[in-house]
Design a protein around this motif. Structure first.
Motif, PDB file in Angstrom:
ATOM      1  N   LEU A 371       0.834  -1.196   0.000  1.00  0.00           N
ATOM      2  CA  LEU A 371       0.000   0.000   0.000  1.00  0.00           C
ATOM      3  C   LEU A 371       0.866   1.242   0.000  1.00  0.00           C
ATOM      4  O   LEU A 371       1.969   1.250   0.548  1.00  0.00           O
ATOM      5  N   GLU A 372       0.364   2.300  -0.597  1.00  0.00           N
ATOM      6  CA  GLU A 372       1.048   3.578  -0.564  1.00  0.00           C
ATOM      7  C   GLU A 372       0.047   4.677  -0.247  1.00  0.00           C
ATOM      8  O   GLU A 372      -1.135   4.584  -0.589  1.00  0.00           O
ATOM      9  N   GLU A 373       0.529   5.702   0.429  1.00  0.00           N
ATOM     10  CA  GLU A 373      -0.350   6.792   0.841  1.00  0.00           C
ATOM     11  C   GLU A 373      -0.695   7.654  -0.359  1.00  0.00           C
ATOM     12  O   GLU A 373       0.160   8.015  -1.169  1.00  0.00           O
ATOM     13  N   LEU A 374      -1.967   7.999  -0.467  1.00  0.00           N
ATOM     14  CA  LEU A 374      -2.450   8.818  -1.575  1.00  0.00           C
ATOM     15  C   LEU A 374      -2.435  10.291  -1.197  1.00  0.00           C
ATOM     16  O   LEU A 374      -2.405  10.639  -0.002  1.00  0.00           O
ATOM     17  N   PRO A 375      -2.436  11.183  -2.175  1.00  0.00           N
ATOM     18  CA  PRO A 375      -2.395  12.622  -1.881  1.00  0.00           C
ATOM     19  C   PRO A 375      -3.544  13.092  -0.987  1.00  0.00           C
ATOM     20  O   PRO A 375      -3.388  14.028  -0.210  1.00  0.00           O
ATOM     21  N   ASP A 376      -4.710  12.426  -1.079  1.00  0.00           N
ATOM     22  CA  ASP A 376      -5.851  12.856  -0.276  1.00  0.00           C
ATOM     23  C   ASP A 376      -5.816  12.309   1.145  1.00  0.00           C
ATOM     24  O   ASP A 376      -6.747  12.509   1.929  1.00  0.00           O
ATOM     25  N   GLY A 377      -4.749  11.555   1.483  1.00  0.00           N
ATOM     26  CA  GLY A 377      -4.610  11.020   2.825  1.00  0.00           C
ATOM     27  C   GLY A 377      -5.007   9.573   2.965  1.00  0.00           C
ATOM     28  O   GLY A 377      -4.749   8.948   3.985  1.00  0.00           O
ATOM     29  N   GLY A 378      -5.640   8.998   1.944  1.00  0.00           N
ATOM     30  CA  GLY A 378      -6.020   7.599   2.001  1.00  0.00           C
ATOM     31  C   GLY A 378      -4.881   6.701   1.547  1.00  0.00           C
ATOM     32  O   GLY A 378      -3.726   7.127   1.423  1.00  0.00           O
ATOM     33  N   TYR A 379      -5.218   5.425   1.290  1.00  0.00           N
ATOM     34  CA  TYR A 379      -4.211   4.463   0.844  1.00  0.00           C
ATOM     35  C   TYR A 379      -4.695   3.759  -0.413  1.00  0.00           C
ATOM     36  O   TYR A 379      -5.892   3.508  -0.585  1.00  0.00           O
ATOM     37  N   GLY A 380      -3.757   3.434  -1.277  1.00  0.00           N
ATOM     38  CA  GLY A 380      -4.067   2.710  -2.497  1.00  0.00           C
ATOM     39  C   GLY A 380      -2.978   1.691  -2.779  1.00  0.00           C
ATOM     40  O   GLY A 380      -1.939   1.673  -2.110  1.00  0.00           O
ATOM     41  N   PRO A 381      -3.175   0.806  -3.775  1.00  0.00           N
ATOM     42  CA  PRO A 381      -2.182  -0.226  -4.079  1.00  0.00           C
ATOM     43  C   PRO A 381      -0.899   0.386  -4.632  1.00  0.00           C
ATOM     44  O   PRO A 381      -0.933   1.313  -5.441  1.00  0.00           O
ATOM     45  N   SER A 382       0.218  -0.125  -4.188  1.00  0.00           N
ATOM     46  CA  SER A 382       1.511   0.315  -4.697  1.00  0.00           C
ATOM     47  C   SER A 382       1.784  -0.359  -6.041  1.00  0.00           C
ATOM     48  O   SER A 382       1.022  -1.235  -6.481  1.00  0.00           O
ATOM     49  N   HIS A 383       2.872   0.018  -6.682  1.00  0.00           N
ATOM     50  CA  HIS A 383       3.200  -0.614  -7.964  1.00  0.00           C
ATOM     51  C   HIS A 383       3.482  -2.101  -7.761  1.00  0.00           C
ATOM     52  O   HIS A 383       3.202  -2.927  -8.631  1.00  0.00           O
TER      53      HIS A 383
END
Length: 524
Positions: A371-383
């Protein structure tokens, strides 16, 4: 093997998330093995076995699963010895990801250690070594806090420490730390704990999530007690029932129905404050069945006891005093969180210095990679997670009822669901969840159990129930189902579960004693 209709559906259905609720002896392992076998041997483009991620709960279960799949593949190959695809699967089976969640996380760390600046020579520490480390670091954290002598720390020690030692404080910090490790983001969860004590009014306190959860629990309690009250009235009105108790029992039912209709904690509290009981009639009638009469009295006594327990547990004082108590506890709660956070940081640093990890680290570090942190503060899948998504055709999870939220995040990170393909296959039985003490979260299973569709024609995620037991005799199955149909109800709260268990144990013991007595007479 001849499969049932439900088993065959669990083997055949594709392109949907499947939750298989498999009772004991229902053939879940056979279903899982045959589903895997079908994926890798049938269809226009069968998948390779190493493109599946199969996760079981123990290493022994993983080894057994691999062996059964290998045996099934060998039987297929014996029937078609020149099939190159089958030959390839027999080679790949030895490196296929048929593994435990810990082993999968270890694989992620070994292959992507550089992404989180982890020394690749790390090792998993044994529990004895970790226990000594935790003890030393806890003592160090407390010693430093004693030297700082902050007002909040001294107040916390005064409230929780024993007279001669800090055992209670150490246990509190360690327990909070261990619980936080069952969360996907322990630091964030610890920060959120402070918010439970931050409110400016009673209304704001009532709006807190934990207060809403308490109210839901109380509503479940009331619904269960309501069923008892209705049962009691039915006994009074039955043939030979104690009709003279009807007036008092109807009064009980009306009071409980009012409590069950309450819309909030305040209303419920007022209902308990005014709760009264009518005296049972002393009228006697030889036509009344004495057993039904005693049963009504027994159930009524249980209802009173249950209501008293709920009242004492949740309404020991009024809301204003509760708010004052929580406000008084706020500083101590914040200090406990601060000490726990400090211990967590020190413990993590000590482990990194020795280049060791524990099993909790395996999951959290793997999640950090996926997981990686998204600009909006949430988390999304990393590469890296996206690479795993592209690689795995399907993810199959056994003993899903003992998963926790960290493992749920890991599964979501590598599944294709966000890409528009549902490829999760989960097997479990919430009645066999035995790892709550290890912070397993069977509520995850139940949430999907309630949310998934049960009709194959419906769109969306699907639930398949495997109820038929192929392992036990019919007499055993009928007896167990009779007992547990009364115990295993979703609405039953812990209080009522324990009470029913005690009642049924007493009934079973009495039945066994009667049977033994009858057997002695017969043999004589």
């Amino acid at each position: 093997m001849n499969f049932t209709k439900e088993q065959q559906k669990a083997i055949d259905i594709r392109e949907r998330n499947l939750l298989v609720a498999a009772a004991a002896g229902s053939g879940k392992t056979a279903v899982l093995v045959n589903r895997i076998l079908k994926i890798v041997t049938e269809g226009e483009h069968p998948a390779d076995i190493d493109r599946l991620l199969v996760m079981t709960f123990t290493k022994a279960a993983a080894a057994q699963m691999r062996e059964r799949i290998e045996t099934a593949l060998q039987e297929k190959l014996d029937g078609d010895p020149f099939n190159e695809h089958l030959q390839k699967q027999m080679i790949l089976i030895h490196t296929a990801d048929i593994t435990t969640i810990d082993s999968f996380c270890m694989s992620v760390l070994r292959n992507h250690f550089s992404e989180i600046d982890l020394d690749p020579a790390f090792r998993v520490a044994d529990e004895g070594e970790l226990k000594l480390m935790r003890q030393d670091i806890l003592e160090k954290v407390l010693e430093e806090a004693y030297q700082e002598k902050t007002e909040s720390f001294l107040s916390f020690i005064e409230s929780f420490s024993a007279k001669k030692n800090d055992v209670n404080v150490i246990e509190a910090v360690e327990q909070l730390y261990q619980y936080s490790q069952s969360k996907p983001f322990p630091g964030f969860w610890l920060d959120s704990c402070d918010g439970n004590y931050q409110f400016d009014s009673e209304e704001e306190l009532l709006s807190k999530p934990f207060m809403q959860e308490i109210f839901v629990r109380m509503q479940e309690n009331m619904q269960e007690i309501l069923r008892y009250a209705k049962q009691n009235l039915s006994l009074c009105l039955a043939e030979g029932g104690p009709y003279m108790y009807e007036k008092a029992v109807r009064s009980d039912l009306a009071s409980i129905e009012y409590l069950a209709r309450c819309k909030n904690i305040q209303e419920l509290g007022r209902g308990f404050a005014t709760l009264t009981y009518e005296t049972l009639s002393r009228k006697s009638d030889p036509q009344v069945d004495i057993r039904k009469k005693e049963e009504v009295k027994s159930i009524r006594a249980s209802i009173k006891k249950m209501l008293e327990t709920v009242k004492n547990r949740y309404f020991y004082t009024d809301l204003s005093q509760m708010a004052a108590d929580m406000a008084a506890c706020r500083r101590n709660a914040e200090e406990l969180v601060r000490l726990t956070r400090r211990f967590s940081q020190e413990f993590t640093q000590a482990k990194r210095k020795k280049n060791i990890v524990d099993f909790g680290d395996l999951e959290h570090l793997a999640l950090e990679i996926l997981l990686e942190e998204l600009p909006d503060g949430g988390y999304g899948p990393s590469h890296t997670a996206l690479e795993y998504r592209d690689f795995y055709e399907e993810i199959l999870v056994d003993e899903y009822q003992d998963s926790n939220m960290v493992q749920e995040y890991l599964l979501n990170a590598v599944s294709k669901e966000e890409n528009g393909r549902r490829n999760l296959f989960m097997v479990g039985d919430v009645k066999q969840s035995i790892y709550k003490f290890r912070l397993a979260c069977p509520e995850i299973f139940m949430e999907k159990y309630d949310a998934y569709e049960t009709h194959e024609e419906a769109e969306g995620d699907l639930r398949i129930d495997l109820h038929q037991n192929f392992r036990s005799r019919r007499e055993v199955i009928d007896t167990v189902n009779f007992i547990f149909s009364q115990l295993m109800q979703k609405e039953v709260g812990e209080l009522h579960m324990m009470r029913r268990q005690r009642l049924l144990r007493a009934q079973i013991s009495e039945s066994l004693r009667a049977e033994r007595s009858l057997m002695r007479v017969s043999f004589c």
